[in-house]
Structures are given as structure tokens and as C-alpha cells.
Design an enzyme around this catalytic site. Structure first.
Site, short mmCIF file in Angstrom:
data_model
loop_
_atom_site.label_atom_id
_atom_site.label_comp_id
_atom_site.label_asym_id
_atom_site.label_seq_id
_atom_site.Cartn_x
_atom_site.Cartn_y
_atom_site.Cartn_z
CE1 TYR A 56 90.50 -0.40 24.32
CE2 TYR A 56 88.23 -0.88 24.88
CZ TYR A 56 89.25 -0.86 23.95
OH TYR A 56 89.03 -1.31 22.67
CG HIS A 132 92.65 -5.52 21.90
ND1 HIS A 132 92.63 -4.79 23.05
CD2 HIS A 132 92.11 -4.72 20.95
CE1 HIS A 132 92.11 -3.60 22.81
NE2 HIS A 132 91.78 -3.53 21.54
CB SER A 210 86.61 3.85 14.81
OG SER A 210 87.51 3.83 15.88
N PRO A 211 82.89 3.53 14.31
CG PRO A 211 80.77 3.21 15.23
CD PRO A 211 82.23 3.08 15.55
N GLY A 215 84.30 9.88 15.90
CA GLY A 215 83.41 11.00 16.17
C GLY A 215 83.34 12.03 15.07
CG PHE A 216 85.61 13.75 11.04
CD1 PHE A 216 86.25 14.95 11.30
CD2 PHE A 216 85.07 13.54 9.78
CE1 PHE A 216 86.35 15.93 10.32
CE2 PHE A 216 85.16 14.51 8.79
CZ PHE A 216 85.80 15.71 9.06
CB SER A 218 79.19 13.40 15.32
OG SER A 218 80.29 14.27 15.63
CB ALA A 219 78.70 16.81 10.99
#
Length: 337
Positions: A56, A132, A210-211, A215-216, A218-219
Site C-alpha cells: 500500500y 495477500h 470494501s464493506p 465508499g459507494f 455511504s450514499a
């Protein structure tokens, strides 16, 4: 924050912190001082589970994130659980993002990577060390054997796999018991629910990366949201495209309506939905903002019932959704490389 046990004995906060986005994949790396303060605040809020990886970073500083965590979290090392990963590198010959991934599960690579991570994280042991990605050219038993040696040497205390299927999990676990499997899991990516029975059988935790579907869920995004095509993976994710925004309108409405009933946010409902499903699921959403840290931590307190979760699942089964980003493609490592 509440805590949970994954594997036999690894205690972690019910919500973890995925730290990748501070250094990689979500635009240029954030200011190091700001992120150090954010990490310290996370500890104050009750986060004890911090997730990173040796890759990362950026082409100029491939290990940016491990170095950041090593410096920022050293003062509270005895109060936290550090998870990092090995066995993966990027194909830097590819321009743009996301870059293809090249797995490397050779025992010698795992051992060398562990030494580098220990140094950068400023610690004498890694609490949870993942392979990984599974290397198709190396039997997973060999990779598991290297992890077993690292545990025996005291350099790691627990190990896991990322993006693994049932056969791989069983074979690896037979060599050295796994504590966690870190797979992509969200309301938009539920295919790994098929693994729940085997994880329960073998007492292995699911760490959900990616829960929030990057970020999508989160609206907080719309068709006018802009992402840098050179540094931000969201620029290539179908859920953030104008078409994706249209296709996911009903999904976002479901989240907003559910959130309103609980006086919560869509992100909190997305996280509470998985936390309440199983006591061994740990989501690791990432953020660069203190207010999002607070918001995500609050998700663990929302007491969704089994009936409400089942109702959400039925809705998710039936409403239309766009494709969702499934990760960068993997390339087979060339012999001798």
C-alpha cells in the site's frame, strides 16, 4: 467499542480500520501528519484493529502505509492488533489504475517480506499476517508452511488468507490453522456468503474489506463526483459511473429509508447489516476523515434484528444493481521473477 474474537483467541474491535486509502488507490497519499493524528484518534475511539499491507503505497514509496502505521501507532502498540499482508506486487509496467497484481506465495518471499514489515511497523511481531493473494504457481501448503515457521519463531502470532475459496482455505488450514480470511464483502458483493458454513466449522473469522463497496454505500456520491484517473481507483469502478448511479438508485433508496428508521446513516446500516449477521465478521472500512471514523464506529451499536437483516437480504436479492468493482486482475508470476 465492542470487541470480538476471531479464530481461537484474537480479540479485535467490532469495526476495524482499513488503512490502505491513506496511502494508496484513493488519490495521492494524504498528509502524513494528518493521518498520524487520525490514527491516534481512532485508538481513542476504541478501534484496536488496524489493517495494512506491504504494497500500500506509491511507485516512489511502495511501503508508505506500513511506515505511516509503524510511526503513528508505535506509542500504543501494546493496545492494538496490527494486520499486514505479503505475497503480492503490482505490475508497474501498466500505466493508469488499477494496476494488475502479481501474486508470489513462495516461502522465501513470505519470510523476507515479514522481516521488512516488522522493521517498517516498528514491532517485534505481527498480530495477523495474510497471504495477500494465493499464488497459483505455488501449492498453498508451502505458503502455509512458511507461515507456520514464522509463528514458531514468534515473528507472527496469527495468519490468514485473502480472496480465498473453500478448497484453498481447507488445504491451508490443515497445515497451520487460520485465524481469518479477508475477502471482499458488502451489500453489493455477497458471493462469499457461500463460505460462511466452512468458516463457522473451522472457527475462522471473516474480515470484510470494501464493506461499503469502496465508499459507494455511504450514499455520499453522485454523477458530479470526480476521481483522478491516474491515482484514484474509483475512476474505473462501475458503481461510480453515471450509468451505475442510475442503476443503483433503488439500492440507495433502500439504505436511506432504513437509515432514517434508525436515525443512522446509510454507511452505518451497511456495516451494522454485516456485523449483526455473524459474531465473527469484522468490517474494515477506510477513511481519511475523523467524522467518518466516528460514524463507522457507531455502526457497531445499531441492534439490527435477525428479522430486519433477513428483510434486507430479500430486498438485496431482488432490486437491480450495477456491476461492482471486483478488484484488479491477477497475472501469473513469470518463472524466475
Amino acid at each position: 467499542m465492542q470487541t470480538r474474537i476471531i479464530g481461537k483467541d484474537l480479540e479485535v474491535s467490532a469495526i476495524g480500520l482499513g488503512c490502505m486509502g491513506m496511502s494508496h488507490a484513493y488519490g495521492a497519499p494524504a498528509d502524513r501528519g494528518d493521518m498520524a493524528r487520525l490514527l491516534a484518534y481512532a485508538v481513542d475511539l476504541g478501534y484496536t484493529f488496524f489493517d495494512t499491507a506491504e504494497v500500500y503505497g506509491t511507485p516512489d514509496n511502495p511501503h508508505h502505509n506500513e511506515e505511516l502505521l509503524g510511526s503513528a501507532l508505535e506509542p500504543c502498540r501494546n493496545r492494538i492488533v496490527l494486520a499486514t499482508k505479503c505475497g503480492l506486487r503490482f505490475d508497474e509496467s501498466f500505466s493508469g489504475v488499477p494496476k494488475p497484481l502479481i501474486p508470489d506465495g513462495r516461502p522465501e518471499t513470505i519470510r523476507a517480506s515479514a522481516e521488512g514489515s516488522l522493521r517498517r511497523l516498528r514491532t517485534d511481531h505481527i498480530d495477523l499476517y495474510y497471504l495477500h493473494r494465493v499464488d497459483p504457481t505455488v501449492p498453498v501448503e508451502e505458503s502455509a508452511g512458511a507461515m507456520k515457521e514464522l509463528i514458531q519463531a514468534g515473528k507472527i502470532t496469527h495468519w490468514g488468507l485473502s480472496e480465498a475459496d473453500e478448497d484453498t482455505i481447507r488445504r491451508a488450514n490443515a497445515v497451520c490453522p487460520l485465524t481469518a480470511v479477508q475477502n471482499r464483502y458488502s451489500m453489493m458483493a455477497r458471493h462469499y456468503e457461500a463460505l460462511f458454513p466452512v468458516l463457522e466449522e473451522l472457527h475462522i473469522g471473516l474480515v470484510a474489506f470494501s464493506p461499503l463497496a469502496n465508499g459507494f454505500l455511504s450514499a455520499r456520491y453522485d454523477k458530479d463526483s470526480h476521481f483522478d484517473r491516474n491515482t484514484d481507483y474509483r475512476s474505473a469502478m462501475p458503481q461510480f459511473s453515471p450509468l451505475g448511479m442510475d442503476q443503483n438508485r433503488e439500492l440507495l433508496s433502500l439504505l436511506k429509508d432504513t437509515a432514517a428508521r434508525w436515525n443512522a446513516t446509510p454507511a452505518q446500516i451497511s456495516l451494522a447489516w454485516m456485523v449483526r449477521k455473524k459474531p465473527w465478521i469484522i468490517p474494515i472500512p477506510g477513511t481519511r476523515k475523523p467524522e467518518r471514523l466516528e460514524e463507522n464506529a457507531g455502526a457497531a451499536k445499531i441492534p439490527l434484528t435477525a428479522e430486519e437483516i433477513a428483510a434486507l437480504d430479500r430486498a438485496l436479492d431482488s432490486i437491480p444493481m450495477s456491476e461492482v468493482y471486483g478488484g484488479a486482475r491477477c497475472e501469473e508470476r513469470k518463472k524466475g521473477a
